[in-house]
Design a protein around this motif. Sequence first.
Motif, PDB file in Angstrom:
ATOM      1  N   GLN A   1      48.770  34.893 -54.451  1.00 16.37           N
ATOM      2  CA  GLN A   1      49.652  33.755 -54.182  1.00 16.37           C
ATOM      3  C   GLN A   1      49.953  32.969 -55.461  1.00 16.37           C
ATOM      4  O   GLN A   1      51.055  32.475 -55.647  1.00 16.37           O
TER       5      GLN A   1
ATOM      6  N   GLN B   1      49.303  33.656 -44.351  1.00 17.48           N
ATOM      7  CA  GLN B   1      49.578  32.695 -45.420  1.00 17.48           C
ATOM      8  C   GLN B   1      50.491  33.281 -46.494  1.00 17.48           C
ATOM      9  O   GLN B   1      51.030  32.551 -47.307  1.00 17.48           O
ATOM     10  N   LEU B   2      50.635  34.583 -46.535  1.00 21.56           N
ATOM     11  CA  LEU B   2      51.290  35.221 -47.681  1.00 21.56           C
ATOM     12  C   LEU B   2      52.791  34.957 -47.779  1.00 21.56           C
ATOM     13  O   LEU B   2      53.237  34.011 -48.404  1.00 21.56           O
TER      14      LEU B   2
END
Lengths: 245, 162
Positions: A241, A191-192
Amino acid sequence: EDSSVSTERVGEILLPGDEFCCGPKDTLPLTDSGKSERLVAGPGLRRSGDRLLVSRSGVLRHKEPNKFWIESQQRRYVPAKGETVIGIVTVKSGDVFKVDIGGSEVASLSYLAFEGATKRNRPNIQVGDLLLAQLVVANKDMEPELVCIDGSGRANGMGVFGTGGLLIKVSLGLVRRLLAPRSDLRADLEQLFPCELAVGMNGRVWVRAGAVQQTLVLANLLQSCDAMTAPQRQQLFRRLQQGAF
Amino acid sequence: MAGESAKLSKNLLRMKFMQRGLDAETKKQLEEDEKRIISDEHWYLDLPELKAKENLIIEEKSLVPCEDLLYGRLSFKGFNPEVEKLMVLLNPKDEKEEEEEDVSCMQTDVTDEEMALRYESLVGTMKKKFAKKRERAAMDEDDVNQNVVVKSSKKTFLKPQD
């Protein structure tokens, strides 16, 4: 029943010297032909004669049909045949390179064991280069041997890494968590931001991302993940995030 | 000849250059003699035979097959497309993905009809290749005339009528 003696102990903590089972004939289920099935003793179990002894402390794990191994946390790498590891070239001597793979002994790597390499066309490798390689000989009495090609001569992602990137050392347990079939850690990393990892079974991880800053963030993340629970990790990832990226 | 060679000594017969001329029977006899000498001189220990027991335990030193670990190169969000291709290629897929792949495979498959159509044209070209010059010319004509088949029969001797 005798056949379930070995499976009963799955999940238990065993210590070196413990007897895992005495004689596979008593403990293994019989096949249709009347012969007992073969038992696969994974890492942490050692055969001595007919008996199976535990040689490493940890939790007993089992996989169908009859594979057993000991799961333990360690940082020392013991070379095992077939594993892919990240090595550092330390010596260039004639036909072979000496590569440090974190084991008790340096491994040797032939200059011919690269994709497209011939006697005239040597691979361009310098001392200090990092490479991903597979162990073809790994044996407690012999020098381990590496190759950078598979059986059909393809590199398949092995060989020297390009420029950039950073090598870090993590525990062998984290490596396993990174490469497990359904890994939460990997799902979180996905997801990063765009990045690349090369993971060696010897506890070395090479990371690369678009910018140096991102590479460093990733390296620090992985190193701190080692001693973190899943909720802690997810919180950290969320903060990351929201913040920098 | 046979009587003559029998007179020669055994040691002489055993020499390399004499082997060629020997007939099968004497050769066999010589071999047997030699075997007997060897087995007479052979010592052996009077021990019970060591039976090779079938090994029921296999040792596996690596964790990779135990835990089904993936291949060690990972790339996320398209950072290194080559590695992402490798990930798809080398790692065992989840069952869900596999099903999808199966469907796509079926769609891209060549149907029997397409196959037949493709080979139809091939039959003609291969026929042309093996035909003689004269036949080839005739074939080209045929094609021009929309495949009107004109069977040119072989010229044969016609018997004159009385």
